[in-house]
Design a protein around this motif. Sequence first.
Motif, PDB file in Angstrom:
ATOM      1  N   VAL A 130      38.868  52.733  44.077  1.00 58.78           N
ATOM      2  CA  VAL A 130      40.236  52.913  44.572  1.00 58.78           C
ATOM      3  C   VAL A 130      40.695  51.714  45.380  1.00 58.78           C
ATOM      4  N   LEU A 131      39.785  51.077  46.112  1.00 62.73           N
ATOM      5  CA  LEU A 131      40.176  50.080  47.108  1.00 62.73           C
ATOM      6  C   LEU A 131      40.299  48.657  46.577  1.00 62.73           C
ATOM      7  N   VAL A 132      39.359  48.222  45.732  1.00 56.60           N
ATOM      8  CA  VAL A 132      39.309  46.794  45.421  1.00 56.60           C
ATOM      9  C   VAL A 132      40.511  46.324  44.599  1.00 56.60           C
ATOM     10  N   SER A 133      41.042  47.177  43.727  1.00 51.65           N
ATOM     11  CA  SER A 133      42.191  46.740  42.920  1.00 51.65           C
ATOM     12  C   SER A 133      43.438  46.486  43.761  1.00 51.65           C
ATOM     13  N   PRO A 134      43.833  47.392  44.676  1.00 48.65           N
ATOM     14  CA  PRO A 134      44.983  47.064  45.537  1.00 48.65           C
ATOM     15  C   PRO A 134      44.710  45.906  46.488  1.00 48.65           C
ATOM     16  N   ILE A 135      43.452  45.707  46.877  1.00 47.81           N
ATOM     17  CA  ILE A 135      43.129  44.545  47.714  1.00 47.81           C
ATOM     18  C   ILE A 135      43.408  43.256  46.950  1.00 47.81           C
ATOM     19  N   ILE A 136      42.991  43.223  45.677  1.00 43.97           N
ATOM     20  CA  ILE A 136      43.262  42.057  44.837  1.00 43.97           C
ATOM     21  C   ILE A 136      44.765  41.895  44.639  1.00 43.97           C
ATOM     22  N   GLU A 137      45.464  42.993  44.368  1.00 42.17           N
ATOM     23  CA  GLU A 137      46.903  42.937  44.112  1.00 42.17           C
ATOM     24  C   GLU A 137      47.669  42.453  45.332  1.00 42.17           C
ATOM     25  N   ALA A 138      47.152  42.709  46.531  1.00 44.77           N
ATOM     26  CA  ALA A 138      47.833  42.293  47.759  1.00 44.77           C
ATOM     27  C   ALA A 138      47.530  40.852  48.159  1.00 44.77           C
ATOM     28  N   CYS A 139      46.525  40.235  47.525  1.00 41.23           N
ATOM     29  CA  CYS A 139      46.192  38.848  47.864  1.00 41.23           C
ATOM     30  C   CYS A 139      47.354  37.913  47.526  1.00 41.23           C
ATOM     31  N   PRO A 140      47.645  36.945  48.380  1.00 35.23           N
ATOM     32  CA  PRO A 140      48.731  35.989  48.112  1.00 35.23           C
ATOM     33  C   PRO A 140      48.299  34.929  47.107  1.00 35.23           C
ATOM     34  N   ALA A 141      48.124  35.344  45.866  1.00 34.34           N
ATOM     35  CA  ALA A 141      47.661  34.445  44.812  1.00 34.34           C
ATOM     36  C   ALA A 141      48.763  34.262  43.782  1.00 34.34           C
ATOM     37  N   PRO A 142      48.848  33.102  43.131  1.00 31.81           N
ATOM     38  CA  PRO A 142      49.920  32.850  42.170  1.00 31.81           C
ATOM     39  C   PRO A 142      49.786  33.628  40.869  1.00 31.81           C
ATOM     40  N   ASP A 143      48.565  33.951  40.444  1.00 37.63           N
ATOM     41  CA  ASP A 143      48.365  34.631  39.166  1.00 37.63           C
ATOM     42  C   ASP A 143      47.435  35.815  39.379  1.00 37.63           C
ATOM     43  N   LYS A 144      48.018  36.944  39.776  1.00 33.30           N
ATOM     44  CA  LYS A 144      47.209  38.120  40.075  1.00 33.30           C
ATOM     45  C   LYS A 144      46.671  38.782  38.813  1.00 33.30           C
ATOM     46  N   HIS A 145      47.366  38.599  37.677  1.00 32.27           N
ATOM     47  CA  HIS A 145      46.856  39.132  36.416  1.00 32.27           C
ATOM     48  C   HIS A 145      45.466  38.573  36.133  1.00 32.27           C
ATOM     49  N   SER A 146      45.318  37.263  36.321  1.00 32.11           N
ATOM     50  CA  SER A 146      44.032  36.621  36.053  1.00 32.11           C
ATOM     51  C   SER A 146      42.959  37.101  37.018  1.00 32.11           C
ATOM     52  N   LEU A 147      43.319  37.241  38.303  1.00 34.01           N
ATOM     53  CA  LEU A 147      42.361  37.720  39.288  1.00 34.01           C
ATOM     54  C   LEU A 147      41.899  39.135  38.973  1.00 34.01           C
ATOM     55  N   MET A 148      42.846  39.986  38.544  1.00 34.79           N
ATOM     56  CA  MET A 148      42.497  41.371  38.231  1.00 34.79           C
ATOM     57  C   MET A 148      41.528  41.423  37.049  1.00 34.79           C
ATOM     58  N   SER A 149      41.803  40.641  36.002  1.00 34.30           N
ATOM     59  CA  SER A 149      40.904  40.611  34.845  1.00 34.30           C
ATOM     60  C   SER A 149      39.542  40.031  35.218  1.00 34.30           C
ATOM     61  N   LEU A 150      39.559  38.988  36.049  1.00 37.94           N
ATOM     62  CA  LEU A 150      38.303  38.377  36.482  1.00 37.94           C
ATOM     63  C   LEU A 150      37.442  39.390  37.224  1.00 37.94           C
ATOM     64  N   MET A 151      38.056  40.114  38.159  1.00 37.47           N
ATOM     65  CA  MET A 151      37.285  41.082  38.939  1.00 37.47           C
ATOM     66  C   MET A 151      36.684  42.166  38.049  1.00 37.47           C
ATOM     67  N   HIS A 152      37.480  42.695  37.117  1.00 38.18           N
ATOM     68  CA  HIS A 152      36.981  43.763  36.256  1.00 38.18           C
ATOM     69  C   HIS A 152      35.912  43.266  35.278  1.00 38.18           C
ATOM     70  N   SER A 153      35.914  41.972  34.974  1.00 39.37           N
ATOM     71  CA  SER A 153      34.864  41.450  34.089  1.00 39.37           C
ATOM     72  C   SER A 153      33.499  41.548  34.747  1.00 39.37           C
ATOM     73  N   PHE A 154      33.469  41.527  36.074  1.00 41.79           N
ATOM     74  CA  PHE A 154      32.194  41.575  36.768  1.00 41.79           C
ATOM     75  C   PHE A 154      31.536  42.948  36.652  1.00 41.79           C
ATOM     76  N   TYR A 155      32.319  43.997  36.412  1.00 42.40           N
ATOM     77  CA  TYR A 155      31.698  45.296  36.136  1.00 42.40           C
ATOM     78  C   TYR A 155      30.919  45.237  34.818  1.00 42.40           C
ATOM     79  N   CYS A 156      31.518  44.608  33.827  1.00 39.53           N
ATOM     80  CA  CYS A 156      30.865  44.499  32.513  1.00 39.53           C
ATOM     81  C   CYS A 156      29.601  43.655  32.599  1.00 39.53           C
ATOM     82  N   PHE A 157      29.721  42.467  33.199  1.00 35.59           N
ATOM     83  CA  PHE A 157      28.549  41.598  33.302  1.00 35.59           C
ATOM     84  C   PHE A 157      27.510  42.203  34.250  1.00 35.59           C
ATOM     85  N   GLY A 158      27.981  42.944  35.268  1.00 34.46           N
ATOM     86  CA  GLY A 158      27.056  43.637  36.156  1.00 34.46           C
ATOM     87  C   GLY A 158      26.272  44.707  35.421  1.00 34.46           C
TER      88      GLY A 158
END
Length: 368
Positions: A130-158
């Motif tokens: 519940v928490l990590v996705s809104p934390i990523i979405e709230a980060c002041p980053a220029p391309d949040k789509h990429s950050l969101m996909s990057l974070m979720h890829s770590f579940y797969c590789f994990g």
Amino acid sequence: MSVSVKSNTNAKDRRYRSTVAACCAGYISEAAINNFLPLLFIIFRNSLGISLERLTLLVTVNFLIQLAVDLASAKVIDRIGYRRCVVFAHLLSSLGLVSVAVLPFILSDAYTGLMCSVVLYAGGSGLIEVLVSPIIEACPAPDKHSLMSLMHSFYCFGTVAVVLISTLALRFFGADSWRLLAAVWAALPLVNAFVFTRVPIYSMTEVHGSMPMKRLLASPVFWALFFLMFAAGASEMAMSQWASAFAESGLGVSKTVGDLLGVCMFSLLMGTSRMLRSRLHIKTDLLTLMIWCGILCTGSYLLAAFAPHPALALLGCGLCGFSVGILWPGVYSMAGELCPTGGTAMFALLALAGDIGCSGGPTLVGLV
């Protein structure tokens, strides 16, 4: 003056890289929670005398607890605060994984000890989701789509790392090493809990404000996103549950090798699609990309179901993993754009929809 402003901006960007890294590690912790215990079922049956029927119930309880946490956290996280909640979630996850190695031997009934451990780490895992996705979405980053996909890829590789490392460790150090292995995986959320006490955290509410829950539930856009998340979870988990069977029949390998190859193949391809989405500057807008992924996913299911040769069915399984990779993080990103004032409650309810899909998808396939 401009040099000073630029220096401050770069420093701020570097600080938020640590937040993103902590969120990625949080998803690796989730992978350990959801995939480690099932690897020990045969060991538990042989050493603790627990039937496989009772052991598989632990997986169901894990998902049910996460569903309950998704629902309950919608209103309480903003009151308690993101930092306290995410640190508590990781501590609870670590405690649950350690308890797997301890409680079955100090309680009178080993199965009760395992069940208590599952309740603990499932609660932590649900909060992390519940928490990590809104934390990523709230980060002041220029391309949040990429950050969101990057974070979720770590579940797969994990998932791949947890399955391979645990399997190799059990093979080379013996089945009795599982208790030490549980403690090793418990160290990951424990360390990440400390990291989350240090990294900067913004919440969706602080950045965009928050609409009342009644207004959110009355929004047609929210319910469209809710259904999309349900479909994403069902599409992902329904095929994932059958991946080992396709590997076993398609390649003529043993069930153990089929379990490893099927899960690893599916997770690797799903993680690869998420990593590519985060690294490549794709000009296609997110909605169009998700539509094409949905079409590919449909074709993958049809190939797996109707292929004349088992190897082609296995290929369909792999393509499905690649196609569904973008759907789950894509819905989160769309929600952040279309409902920026949805707040924590929106992400909690979307996590609930995804987990319902993860539970209902395989069940529906089984019934059919």
